[in-house]
Scaffold this motif. Sequence first.
Motif, short mmCIF file in Angstrom:
data_model
loop_
_atom_site.label_atom_id
_atom_site.label_comp_id
_atom_site.label_asym_id
_atom_site.label_seq_id
_atom_site.Cartn_x
_atom_site.Cartn_y
_atom_site.Cartn_z
N TYR A 73 -11.37 -0.87 2.96
CA TYR A 73 -9.94 -0.65 3.18
C TYR A 73 -9.36 -1.46 4.34
N ASN A 122 0.82 -1.22 0.00
CA ASN A 122 0.00 0.00 0.00
C ASN A 122 0.85 1.26 0.00
N VAL A 153 -1.38 4.99 -1.46
CA VAL A 153 -2.46 5.68 -0.77
C VAL A 153 -2.04 6.02 0.66
N ASP A 154 -2.31 7.27 1.08
CA ASP A 154 -2.10 7.66 2.47
C ASP A 154 -3.33 7.18 3.24
N LEU A 155 -3.17 6.15 4.03
CA LEU A 155 -4.30 5.52 4.71
C LEU A 155 -4.79 6.27 5.94
#
Length: 172
Positions: free
Chosen positions: A36, A15, A18-20
Amino acid sequence: MKNVLMSDNGVDSANRVVDLRDLYNEEDPFRLGPTYVSAYRSRLNANLAFFDGLDGKTDWTTQPDGTHPLTDLLLADFLVVDAAKPYAEDSYFEIERALLEGEAHTTCGGRSLNDDAIDTLYTLIVNAFHGPRVSDGVDQATMPASREFPYLPQPNLDPPEPVSVPTADASQ
């Protein structure tokens, strides 16, 4: 806490695009949506293993599939409080810690206003409380909270000067 645990440290190979953190912070911590959740787990598994190795030794044994023992605990982004137990100023993660060690908790848990929560979090993820306390270098608030209602201190009348950040000159 999730800004530390969900940050992109370059160790989550699944991952990296994407900045989760913002996605996670929009979730209901009691019912994570299915979209997510596998990305959150992957990031936590990778980051928790990374943090565990910062002191040069492994204190947390991951499962064969790479699942870190703290992933489910920290993915549930809420604290448990036991009102039947006595209050303690430094009880952050006490219930969760006792659960992980197979022991009975002795305090109400939760987090007090003066608790150095980041140091406790760092110590949990770096050495599982089996070594020295890991510090962020900030040991207390400039104005500690009171132990009497309304608890919050008066505003700091002598706050530090803001740090100026250089900006690019758009005219050049």
